[in-house]
Design a protein around this motif. Structure first.
Motif, PDB file in Angstrom:
ATOM      1  N   ALA A  98       0.849  -1.197   0.000  1.00  0.00           N
ATOM      2  CA  ALA A  98       0.000   0.000   0.000  1.00  0.00           C
ATOM      3  C   ALA A  98       0.883   1.245   0.000  1.00  0.00           C
ATOM      4  N   TYR A 132     -11.428   1.784  -0.991  1.00  0.00           N
ATOM      5  CA  TYR A 132     -10.176   2.333  -1.509  1.00  0.00           C
ATOM      6  C   TYR A 132      -9.071   1.354  -1.186  1.00  0.00           C
ATOM      7  N   GLY A 133      -7.911   1.495  -1.822  1.00  0.00           N
ATOM      8  CA  GLY A 133      -6.837   0.572  -1.511  1.00  0.00           C
ATOM      9  C   GLY A 133      -5.583   0.823  -2.310  1.00  0.00           C
ATOM     10  N   CYS A 134      -4.740  -0.216  -2.341  1.00  0.00           N
ATOM     11  CA  CYS A 134      -3.466  -0.136  -3.043  1.00  0.00           C
ATOM     12  C   CYS A 134      -3.684  -0.338  -4.539  1.00  0.00           C
ATOM     13  N   LYS A 138      -6.402  -3.427  -5.061  1.00  0.00           N
ATOM     14  CA  LYS A 138      -6.926  -3.199  -3.705  1.00  0.00           C
ATOM     15  C   LYS A 138      -6.751  -4.433  -2.821  1.00  0.00           C
ATOM     16  N   SER A 141      -6.898  -2.900   1.501  1.00  0.00           N
ATOM     17  CA  SER A 141      -7.941  -1.915   1.269  1.00  0.00           C
ATOM     18  C   SER A 141      -8.546  -1.411   2.573  1.00  0.00           C
TER      19      SER A 141
END
Length: 147
Positions: A98, A132-134, A138, A141
């Protein structure tokens, strides 16, 4: 049958030994002497994800998020539809993928350098879960619950 007896008895002994060890050791990597766990003290009621500063009607609500080995924290965070939000994200570890925050619904893909706060602003436009996330799909997340 003596041949089977020579195979089965050691296997049975090994299985019993493994079962005994697994019940006494559990899944811990470290072996420590048996201790009584300390009672868990719960802090006084702390609201989850309070703004870091008082929000005025014309100013966005500021929310501090950390990226740790556990992921984005805190999560979930409750937001209000139509209320501008300013996230202040700080990545505190290199042991995560992330290294950015991706929020496709709002066109956000912002790098998160290590130990440097990064501000990201948006306004939730619809209610429900906003994930939302990386950038790796994700895999790591977090969730905003938009009311």
């Amino acid at each position: 049958m003596p041949f089977l007896s020579r195979i089965i008895k050691p296997l049975l002994a090994l299985t019993v030994s493994a079962a005994i060890l697994s019940t006494t050791q559990g899944c811990s990597k470290e072996s420590k002497p048996a201790e009584q766990p300390a009672p868990v003290q719960q802090p006084a009621a702390v609201p989850a994800a309070q703004p870091t500063q008082a929000a005025k009607p014309s100013e966005p609500r500021t929310i501090a998020l950390s990226v740790t080995e556990k992921g984005y924290e805190p999560s979930p965070v409750t937001l209000k539809q139509g209320e501008p939000v300013k996230l202040v994200l700080t990545r505190t570890t290199d042991k995560t993928c992330a290294t950015e925050i991706v929020l496709e619904e709002h066109g956000i893909n912002t790098p998160l350098p290590l130990d440097k706060p990064v501000e990201v602003a948006f306004t939730p436009t619809k209610t429900g879960q906003l994930v939302y996330g990386c950038a790796m799909g994700k895999m790591i997340s977090g969730v905003f619950m938009v009311e």
